[in-house]
Design a protein around this motif. Structure first.
Motif, mmCIF file in Angstrom:
data_model
loop_
_atom_site.group_PDB
_atom_site.id
_atom_site.type_symbol
_atom_site.label_atom_id
_atom_site.label_comp_id
_atom_site.label_asym_id
_atom_site.label_seq_id
_atom_site.Cartn_x
_atom_site.Cartn_y
_atom_site.Cartn_z
ATOM 1 N N UNK A 116 0.826 -1.205 0.000
ATOM 2 C CA UNK A 116 0.000 0.000 0.000
ATOM 3 C C UNK A 116 0.862 1.258 0.000
ATOM 4 N N UNK A 117 1.934 1.250 0.809
ATOM 5 C CA UNK A 117 2.816 2.423 0.847
ATOM 6 C C UNK A 117 3.506 2.629 -0.493
ATOM 7 N N UNK A 118 3.972 1.547 -1.099
ATOM 8 C CA UNK A 118 4.631 1.666 -2.394
ATOM 9 C C UNK A 118 3.660 2.142 -3.477
ATOM 10 N N UNK A 119 2.456 1.691 -3.413
ATOM 11 C CA UNK A 119 1.502 2.033 -4.478
ATOM 12 C C UNK A 119 0.817 3.368 -4.302
ATOM 13 N N UNK A 120 0.747 3.878 -3.051
ATOM 14 C CA UNK A 120 -0.095 5.070 -2.834
ATOM 15 C C UNK A 120 0.665 6.259 -2.256
ATOM 16 N N UNK A 121 1.872 6.084 -1.740
ATOM 17 C CA UNK A 121 2.608 7.179 -1.099
ATOM 18 C C UNK A 121 3.785 7.572 -1.980
ATOM 19 N N UNK A 122 3.955 8.886 -2.167
ATOM 20 C CA UNK A 122 5.052 9.397 -2.975
ATOM 21 C C UNK A 122 5.908 10.393 -2.197
ATOM 22 N N UNK A 149 7.900 6.179 -7.018
ATOM 23 C CA UNK A 149 7.701 6.628 -5.641
ATOM 24 C C UNK A 149 8.303 8.007 -5.349
ATOM 25 N N UNK A 150 9.227 8.492 -6.196
ATOM 26 C CA UNK A 150 9.929 9.758 -5.935
ATOM 27 C C UNK A 150 9.652 10.714 -7.100
ATOM 28 N N UNK A 151 9.350 11.986 -6.755
ATOM 29 C CA UNK A 151 9.054 13.000 -7.776
ATOM 30 C C UNK A 151 9.925 14.224 -7.507
#
Length: 223
Positions: A140-146, A179-181
């Motif tokens: 969930x963290x990998x898919x939804x948190x950036x 995951x990183x922008x």
């Protein structure tokens, strides 16, 4: 001639029997004697079989050495290599008596082992549940948190959520993706043209539309 008068059925004044009839009577009498002897032999054999069967039944019913009322000799030591019928019967009876007890003991032992294995099984289930929850949280963290950093100043003026920090943990409007922008890694970041900048962001422009900030970091850990 005397053979013709040997029949008991002939009396004085009767017609003398012929030789053929006399021979036939003798043959019939001999056959009857043989048949009577055969029946006696069969009866004798049947009596012997019945007597043998009775003795065998008596030997099975009584312990060894007590058949025909004969008591075992106390002075004669029994042969240990030949088990008596009584000992064999007693062993079979004791085995039948101990059989339910052995079954109950085995059942109790199996139940005790099952009870001993219950805590281990409970720990295994608990570990599996915890592992599943951790895996779910990671996914969930990998898919939804950036992780958003290097936000240009003109973007901070338009989107005040990206102020008071150098990096931000945000909820992505989509599932998975990078995951990183790095918001400064675009050509329009140096021009200050907000509309052109959003066009260059493309599908990631949702990060500028009312972003949900989870955590503000005063220092950028990725620089």
């Amino acid at each position: 001639m005397s053979g013709r008068f040997d029949s008991d059925d002939w009396q004085l004044g009767m017609e003398l029997p012929s030789r053929k009839e006399t021979h036939a009577r003798k043959k019939e009498k001999a056959a009857k004697v043989e048949e009577r002897d055969a029946r006696e032999e069969i009866r004798r054999a049947e009596r012997e079989v019945a007597a043998t069967s009775a003795v065998a039944q008596l030997e099975v019913a009584l312990p060894l050495g007590e058949v025909d009322g004969a008591a075992p000799d106390a002075n004669v030591a029994p042969d240990p290599s030949i088990p008596s019928r009584r000992s064999r019967h007693e062993q079979e009876r004791e085995a039948l008596l101990h059989w339910p007890r052995e079954l109950s003991e085995e059942g109790a032992k199996a139940e005790a082992e099952a009870e001993a294995d219950k805590p281990l099984a409970t720990w295994k289930v608990a570990l599996l549940i915890v592992f599943g929850v951790l895996v779910g949280l990671v996914v969930a963290a990998w898919g939804k948190i950036g992780y958003v950093h290097h936000v240009p100043a003109f973007v901070q003026e338009r989107v005040p959520q990206y102020t008071q920090g150098e990096a931000f943990l945000v909820v992505k409007p989509w599932w998975f993706g990078p995951p990183v922008f790095d918001l400064s890694d675009y050509e329009a970041a140096d021009t200050g043209d907000y509309k052109k900048y959003k066009m260059q962001l493309g599908g990631y422009a949702g990060l500028l539309d009312k972003p949900e900030i989870l955590w503000r970091l005063k220092e950028d850990v990725l620089h």
